[in-house]
Each structure stands twice: as C-alpha cells, then as structure tokens.
Design a protein around this motif. Structure first.
Motif, PDB file in Angstrom:
ATOM      1  N   ARG A 207      46.209 -83.523 -61.129  1.00  0.00           N
ATOM      2  CA  ARG A 207      47.119 -84.523 -60.558  1.00  0.00           C
ATOM      3  C   ARG A 207      48.279 -84.819 -61.499  1.00  0.00           C
ATOM      4  N   ASP A 208      47.941 -85.090 -62.768  1.00  0.00           N
ATOM      5  CA  ASP A 208      48.963 -85.525 -63.726  1.00  0.00           C
ATOM      6  C   ASP A 208      50.004 -84.445 -63.998  1.00  0.00           C
ATOM      7  N   ASN A 209      49.554 -83.184 -63.998  1.00  0.00           N
ATOM      8  CA  ASN A 209      50.448 -82.086 -64.362  1.00  0.00           C
ATOM      9  C   ASN A 209      50.869 -81.225 -63.173  1.00  0.00           C
ATOM     10  N   HIS A 210      50.452 -81.639 -61.975  1.00  0.00           N
ATOM     11  CA  HIS A 210      50.812 -80.913 -60.742  1.00  0.00           C
ATOM     12  C   HIS A 210      50.480 -79.423 -60.864  1.00  0.00           C
ATOM     13  N   LEU A 211      49.252 -79.141 -61.275  1.00  0.00           N
ATOM     14  CA  LEU A 211      48.842 -77.762 -61.513  1.00  0.00           C
ATOM     15  C   LEU A 211      48.615 -77.015 -60.200  1.00  0.00           C
ATOM     16  N   ASN A 212      49.061 -75.753 -60.166  1.00  0.00           N
ATOM     17  CA  ASN A 212      48.729 -74.922 -59.014  1.00  0.00           C
ATOM     18  C   ASN A 212      47.337 -74.328 -59.224  1.00  0.00           C
ATOM     19  N   VAL A 213      46.863 -73.523 -58.280  1.00  0.00           N
ATOM     20  CA  VAL A 213      45.493 -73.008 -58.361  1.00  0.00           C
ATOM     21  C   VAL A 213      45.317 -72.085 -59.565  1.00  0.00           C
ATOM     22  N   LYS A 214      46.293 -71.225 -59.813  1.00  0.00           N
ATOM     23  CA  LYS A 214      46.197 -70.305 -60.951  1.00  0.00           C
ATOM     24  C   LYS A 214      46.121 -71.077 -62.261  1.00  0.00           C
ATOM     25  N   GLN A 215      46.950 -72.090 -62.409  1.00  0.00           N
ATOM     26  CA  GLN A 215      46.933 -72.909 -63.623  1.00  0.00           C
ATOM     27  C   GLN A 215      45.613 -73.666 -63.752  1.00  0.00           C
ATOM     28  N   THR A 216      45.085 -74.105 -62.614  1.00  0.00           N
ATOM     29  CA  THR A 216      43.803 -74.807 -62.611  1.00  0.00           C
ATOM     30  C   THR A 216      42.683 -73.885 -63.075  1.00  0.00           C
ATOM     31  N   ASP A 217      42.684 -72.652 -62.577  1.00  0.00           N
ATOM     32  CA  ASP A 217      41.657 -71.685 -62.984  1.00  0.00           C
ATOM     33  C   ASP A 217      41.731 -71.410 -64.485  1.00  0.00           C
ATOM     34  N   GLU A 218      42.948 -71.302 -65.007  1.00  0.00           N
ATOM     35  CA  GLU A 218      43.121 -71.062 -66.446  1.00  0.00           C
ATOM     36  C   GLU A 218      42.603 -72.252 -67.253  1.00  0.00           C
ATOM     37  N   LEU A 219      42.896 -73.454 -66.780  1.00  0.00           N
ATOM     38  CA  LEU A 219      42.428 -74.663 -67.459  1.00  0.00           C
ATOM     39  C   LEU A 219      40.902 -74.727 -67.460  1.00  0.00           C
ATOM     40  N   ILE A 220      40.296 -74.373 -66.344  1.00  0.00           N
ATOM     41  CA  ILE A 220      38.834 -74.404 -66.247  1.00  0.00           C
ATOM     42  C   ILE A 220      38.210 -73.365 -67.172  1.00  0.00           C
TER      43      ILE A 220
END
Length: 228
Positions: A207-220
């Motif tokens: 939410r805070d960084n408006h991450l897309n799905v690819k960015q979310t997967d990398e973060l996870i």
C-alpha cells in the motif's frame, strides 16, 4: 433433504432460473414487500453502476423480471425474498418505483441459498473474495468436491481452488481485496508467507509504496530469505 445443484434435474432448474423463463406469470410486486436474499454473496454494490442501470430502466423499462420466493413467515414489510435480480431491484428503488415486475416461485431455504449463489456467479462480476465465499458456501451446502463444483459453474478446478485459497488470508487482506486496494494476484503472492504478521507487514508495504505484483514477489522473496 438438502438441495443439490449437481444432479441433472437440479442443474436444469438452475439454468432455467438464470434464463428466467418468461412463460411464467409475471406479477407487479410492491418494492416495500421485498427483501434481499440473505445468502447474497455480493457485499459491495457499485452505486454508479446501479444508477446507470436505473437510467436504462427509465428509458427502456425493465425488460427482464426479477425472481422472488414468498417467505413462509413474513410481515407486511418483507413478504418476498429475492432469488435473482438484486441489482435490478436496487435500481428500481433508486428510481422510487412503487412496484417491480417479478416471477414468484416456490423455493426452500436451501434452494434459495444455492440458486442465489449460482445466479451471482454466472451473472455478476464478483470480487475475488466474494467469489471465494460463494464457492465455499456451495461446497458446504452440497458436500461435493471442488472438481464437481468447478464443472457446475463452468470453471477449472484450479481456478476454484485458487479462489478458495484466498480465504486463508487474514481478514485485513481480504478486506483490501474487496476494497480493490490490492489485486487478487497480490493477495495470492502473500500466501507464500506463513505468518499473519508477515503477511500484514508486506500488505502495508504494498500500500505505502504502490507495489505492482512483480515488485511484491521480489519483496516476498527478500522477506523469506531473511527469515531463513
């Protein structure tokens, strides 16, 4: 005996309901005697779309009647329950119509619940969470496999399974999907995290960084690496 949608006879009954057989007698039912279906899977109605539908009804009339059942125990205020057509009902309320064309049929409580869920799955654009809740309700009511349910609603077994997995997520994440703050793919990525605390932490970052799905997967992936 519990109502089952999965026999040939019952499947035909569901199909006929969704098609709304107009050879049956159409009645004008007062809006103030109608109540929504208690098993309605949709929790959020887009008011703008309701108003657009209302404008269409205002110009062209209500082409397709709604389907109701008469309640066994009723008051003067709520004599009928909606089986199919709640969006049309809401549009009629918005237009301040006094009555609405309807077909009144006999249904048990189990039939009312199952057919309301099927009608929404076939007709409405439910959110992923609403769809998952509808699938779960049908599974519990009918005691069938995911494969049998998938065939009934015209989906693959994997599609049904993926929706049901969303119900394993914390309520806060489910609410974020309902509110369209994150996508279904975001939510499915969060399932890779085992603890609710970690899932909610990553949700906040999305939410805070408006991450897309690819960015979310990398973060996870980074999150899981640090946990090892």
């Amino acid at each position: 005996m519990a109502f089952s949608l999965f026999g040939k006879k019952d499947k035909n009954k569901a199909d006929e309901l969704v098609a709304q057989d107009l050879t049956q007698r159409v009645e004008e039912i007062p809006l103030n005697q109608i109540m929504p279906n208690q098993f309605q899977p949709r929790t959020v109605f887009d008011q703008e779309k309701i108003e657009e539908l209302a404008e269409t009804i205002k110009i062209h009339g209500l082409i397709q009647p709604i389907v109701l059942r008469e309640m066994e125990e009723n008051s003067e205020e709520s004599r009928y329950e909606i089986i199919a057509g709640e969006r049309r009902y809401r549009a009629a309320v918005y237009l301040e119509m006094e009555t609405i064309p309807a077909i009144v049929q006999e249904f048990t409580d189990d039939e009312s619940a199952a057919l309301a869920l099927i009608e929404n799955l076939q007709r409405e654009q439910l959110t992923p969470i609403e769809e998952a809740v509808a699938y779960q309700s049908l599974l519990e009511m009918n005691g069938v496999t995911q494969e049998a349910l998938a065939k009934q609603v015209g989906k693959s077994q994997s599609a049904v399974a993926n929706k049901l997995r969303l119900l394993k997520l914390p309520k806060g994440i489910q609410e974020a999907v309902l509110a369209k703050e994150i996508s279904e793919r975001h939510a499915r990525s969060l399932l890779a995290l085992e603890s609710e605390e970690d899932q909610l932490k990553v949700l906040d970052k999305i939410r805070d960084n408006h991450l897309n799905v690819k960015q979310t997967d990398e973060l996870i992936r980074e999150f899981l690496t640090k946990k090892r």
